[in-house]
Design a protein around this motif. Structure first.
Motif, PDB file in Angstrom:
ATOM      1  N   GLU A  14       0.854  -1.178   0.000  1.00 12.02           N
ATOM      2  CA  GLU A  14       0.000   0.000   0.000  1.00 12.02           C
ATOM      3  C   GLU A  14       0.893   1.233   0.000  1.00 12.02           C
ATOM      4  N   SER A  15       0.656   2.145  -0.941  1.00 14.34           N
ATOM      5  CA  SER A  15       1.505   3.323  -1.034  1.00 14.34           C
ATOM      6  C   SER A  15       0.712   4.498  -1.569  1.00 14.34           C
ATOM      7  N   ASP A  16       1.039   5.689  -1.078  1.00 14.57           N
ATOM      8  CA  ASP A  16       0.435   6.898  -1.631  1.00 14.57           C
ATOM      9  C   ASP A  16       1.392   7.586  -2.620  1.00 14.57           C
ATOM     10  N   TRP A  17       2.411   6.842  -3.061  1.00 16.11           N
ATOM     11  CA  TRP A  17       3.320   7.322  -4.107  1.00 16.11           C
ATOM     12  C   TRP A  17       3.041   6.495  -5.356  1.00 16.11           C
ATOM     13  N   ASP A  18       2.537   7.123  -6.392  1.00 17.75           N
ATOM     14  CA  ASP A  18       2.057   6.404  -7.567  1.00 17.75           C
ATOM     15  C   ASP A  18       3.171   5.925  -8.492  1.00 17.75           C
ATOM     16  N   GLN A  19       4.295   6.608  -8.475  1.00 21.80           N
ATOM     17  CA  GLN A  19       5.363   6.286  -9.430  1.00 21.80           C
ATOM     18  C   GLN A  19       6.043   4.970  -9.059  1.00 21.80           C
ATOM     19  N   VAL A  20       6.141   4.054 -10.002  1.00 21.68           N
ATOM     20  CA  VAL A  20       6.810   2.763  -9.815  1.00 21.68           C
ATOM     21  C   VAL A  20       7.840   2.610 -10.928  1.00 21.68           C
ATOM     22  N   ILE A  21       9.113   2.513 -10.582  1.00 26.57           N
ATOM     23  CA  ILE A  21      10.183   2.384 -11.574  1.00 26.57           C
ATOM     24  C   ILE A  21      10.899   1.060 -11.337  1.00 26.57           C
ATOM     25  N   ASP A  22      10.855   0.198 -12.330  1.00 28.07           N
ATOM     26  CA  ASP A  22      11.357  -1.163 -12.157  1.00 28.07           C
ATOM     27  C   ASP A  22      12.735  -1.386 -12.771  1.00 28.07           C
ATOM     28  N   ASP A  23      13.497  -0.315 -12.963  1.00 30.19           N
ATOM     29  CA  ASP A  23      14.825  -0.429 -13.566  1.00 30.19           C
ATOM     30  C   ASP A  23      15.716   0.636 -12.941  1.00 30.19           C
ATOM     31  N   PHE A  24      16.837   0.223 -12.344  1.00 28.86           N
ATOM     32  CA  PHE A  24      17.755   1.182 -11.733  1.00 28.86           C
ATOM     33  C   PHE A  24      18.270   2.190 -12.761  1.00 28.86           C
ATOM     34  N   ASP A  25      18.422   1.765 -14.022  1.00 31.08           N
ATOM     35  CA  ASP A  25      18.943   2.655 -15.054  1.00 31.08           C
ATOM     36  C   ASP A  25      18.019   3.835 -15.330  1.00 31.08           C
ATOM     37  N   LYS A  26      16.753   3.718 -14.947  1.00 28.85           N
ATOM     38  CA  LYS A  26      15.767   4.755 -15.239  1.00 28.85           C
ATOM     39  C   LYS A  26      15.539   5.702 -14.061  1.00 28.85           C
ATOM     40  N   MET A  68       8.528   3.847   5.764  1.00 28.66           N
ATOM     41  CA  MET A  68       8.619   2.603   5.017  1.00 28.66           C
ATOM     42  C   MET A  68       8.456   1.417   5.968  1.00 28.66           C
ATOM     43  N   GLN A  69       7.401   0.659   5.776  1.00 31.75           N
ATOM     44  CA  GLN A  69       7.171  -0.558   6.554  1.00 31.75           C
ATOM     45  C   GLN A  69       7.366  -1.745   5.632  1.00 31.75           C
ATOM     46  N   ALA A  70       8.400  -2.523   5.895  1.00 32.97           N
ATOM     47  CA  ALA A  70       8.685  -3.670   5.037  1.00 32.97           C
ATOM     48  C   ALA A  70       9.491  -4.695   5.822  1.00 32.97           C
ATOM     49  N   GLN A  71       9.236  -5.949   5.549  1.00 37.63           N
ATOM     50  CA  GLN A  71       9.912  -7.043   6.222  1.00 37.63           C
ATOM     51  C   GLN A  71      11.380  -7.114   5.817  1.00 37.63           C
ATOM     52  N   SER A  72      12.223  -7.663   6.709  1.00 36.59           N
ATOM     53  CA  SER A  72      13.615  -7.913   6.370  1.00 36.59           C
ATOM     54  C   SER A  72      13.683  -8.778   5.117  1.00 36.59           C
ATOM     55  N   GLY A  73      14.619  -8.454   4.246  1.00 33.92           N
ATOM     56  CA  GLY A  73      14.771  -9.229   3.031  1.00 33.92           C
ATOM     57  C   GLY A  73      14.049  -8.643   1.837  1.00 33.92           C
ATOM     58  N   LEU A 115       3.800   0.780   2.672  1.00 31.14           N
ATOM     59  CA  LEU A 115       3.485  -0.197   3.709  1.00 31.14           C
ATOM     60  C   LEU A 115       3.206  -1.557   3.094  1.00 31.14           C
ATOM     61  N   VAL A 116       3.974  -2.565   3.515  1.00 31.48           N
ATOM     62  CA  VAL A 116       3.679  -3.929   3.114  1.00 31.48           C
ATOM     63  C   VAL A 116       2.494  -4.414   3.935  1.00 31.48           C
TER      64      VAL A 116
END
Length: 411
Positions: A18-30, A68-73, A232-233
């Motif tokens: 769950e996130s209120d940030w809409d932008q999702v970038i799936d490539d470090f180069d971008k 940022m709420q996210a599990q280890s790993g 939030l995960v």
């Protein structure tokens, strides 16, 4: 040097966010990262951003406060480290980023991640922790050398600030790692005092943990802007996929030792195993009891000497010791990636801590096993954990050798 165990590539099917940030970038180069930072990202072993990184890195680069709420790993440490390194100005001969951690081990581990990802950027990162001579920290920070990023425990950092050794006027980003643990351990007053010494304008604040209790939100309101980005995960996703969870019923609590010793005779302890107890006293007693039966184990907790803690963790990481007995200190973010089996000798005091503990196994998509020792009165606690995390904990089969062989095949 890249880490021994590289993160896997995640897909959005692995975790729900769950996130209120809409932008999702799936490539470090971008992401517009500096050339030498991008080189360090790939050198560290990261190939594709995890779902958490796809959402967290860009708001960091855009100067937004972040929860940022996210599990280890899931890659949250690398996410905030990349954000920090991108924002550093190497022409400024001063500390520009401050990272607070609840334990010495986690501070040192975070320092290592900063140095490895930033290995081509000619940056310096220093860890200020308890259990070491404060005079060494003072000398390092006052030497005139560029220490761009300082990582440390709240008490030691506050001491260095009061001594005038840690100058805060150029800091532009503050990160609280395992924020809920720092609050639960009574660091809130120290954290607020550290915050008071920061520049009053332009500070970016990042908080991260796997769980955020209600008390945490009061603190974030005091130190963050009015509109932090939240990533939030979902709770049901917090237990890692690939971890098989079991319980063993004890008719009496004093049967736990015999049960643990029985596991030594199975294939269980041919794999790196962490055994969690609820107190330092229990950890020390258990190690002695195992030694009396000529069974090997090392131990760590907050009251052990720093050198002993470092030596025992090193022995466990290198495989010299296969069994590590610990308090919840080890459950919080400390990266021992090769752990395959977690045993809750005592059930944790909170449901959130259960998730932190079993997150030591199955890291980065590997398979793992969690085994809970419970009395019949504690079966209800197991059911509460199942419901809370939408997971399943079964009674352990008599023969778990097949499951353990599957772990071997996945590592």
């Amino acid at each position: 040097m890249p880490p021994r165990d590289l993160p896997r590539e995640y897909s959005d099917d692995d975790i729900q966010i769950e996130s209120d940030w809409d932008q999702v970038i799936d490539d470090f180069d971008k992401m517009g990262l500096k050339k030498n930072l991008l080189k360090g990202v790939y050198g560290y072993g990261l190939e594709k951003p995890s779902p958490v990184q796809q959402r967290a890195i860009m708001p960091l680069l855009n100067g937004r406060d972040l929860i940022m709420q996210a599990q280890s790993g899931t890659g949250k440490t690398a996410a905030f480290v990349i954000g920090i390194l991108q924002k550093l100005d190497r022409s400024v001969n001063a500390t520009q980023a401050l990272i607070l951690a609840p334990t010495r081990e986690l501070a040192q581990q975070t320092q290592k991640v900063v140095l490895e990802i930033g290995q081509y950027m000619n940056i310096k990162c220093y860890a200020c922790i308890g259990g070491t001579k404060v005079s060494k920290d003072v000398k390092k920070l006052e030497s005139g050398l560029r220490v761009h990023v300082v990582v440390g425990t709240p008490g030691r950092l506050l001491d260095l600030i009061k001594r005038g050794a840690l100058v805060m006027d150029k800091i532009k980003i503050l990160c609280l790692d395992e924020a809920d643990e720092m609050l639960s351990r009574g660091f809130k007053i120290q954290i607020m005092k550290v915050f008071e010494h920061l520049p009053q304008e332009g500070i970016q604040v990042v908080t991260l943990s796997a769980t955020f209790p209600d008390a945490f939100h009061d603190t974030t309101k005091a130190i963050m802007g009015s509109n932090p980005v939240k990533i939030l995960v979902k709770r049901g996703q917090l237990t890692l996929e690939g971890i098989k969870q079991f319980f063993i019923i004890m008719e009496r609590p004093d049967w736990k030792l015999d049960t643990l010793c029985d596991l030594y005779t199975t294939e269980t302890f041919t794999h790196p195993t962490v055994v969690f107890c609820n107190s330092r006293k229990k950890v020390d007693e258990l190690v002695l009891q195992l030694e009396e039966r000529e069974l090997a184990a090392v131990a760590t907790h907050g009251k052990k000497q720093q050198k002993d803690r470092e030596d025992h963790l090193r022995d466990f990481r290198t495989g010299t010791s296969r069994v590590l007995i610990s308090t919840d200190m080890l459950a919080r973010g400390i990266d021992v990636q090769q752990v395959a089996v977690v045993i809750n000798y005592d059930l944790p005091d909170s449901k959130e801590m259960y998730m932190h503990r079993i997150g030591r196994s199955g890291r980065f998509g590997r398979k793992g096993i969690a085994i809970n020792f419970v009395t019949r009165k504690e079966i209800s606690k197991i059911r509460e954990i199942e419901e809370y995390f939408s997971t399943q904990i079964e009674e352990m089969p008599l023969d778990i050798s097949i499951l353990l062989r599957n772990i071997s095949l996945s590592t």
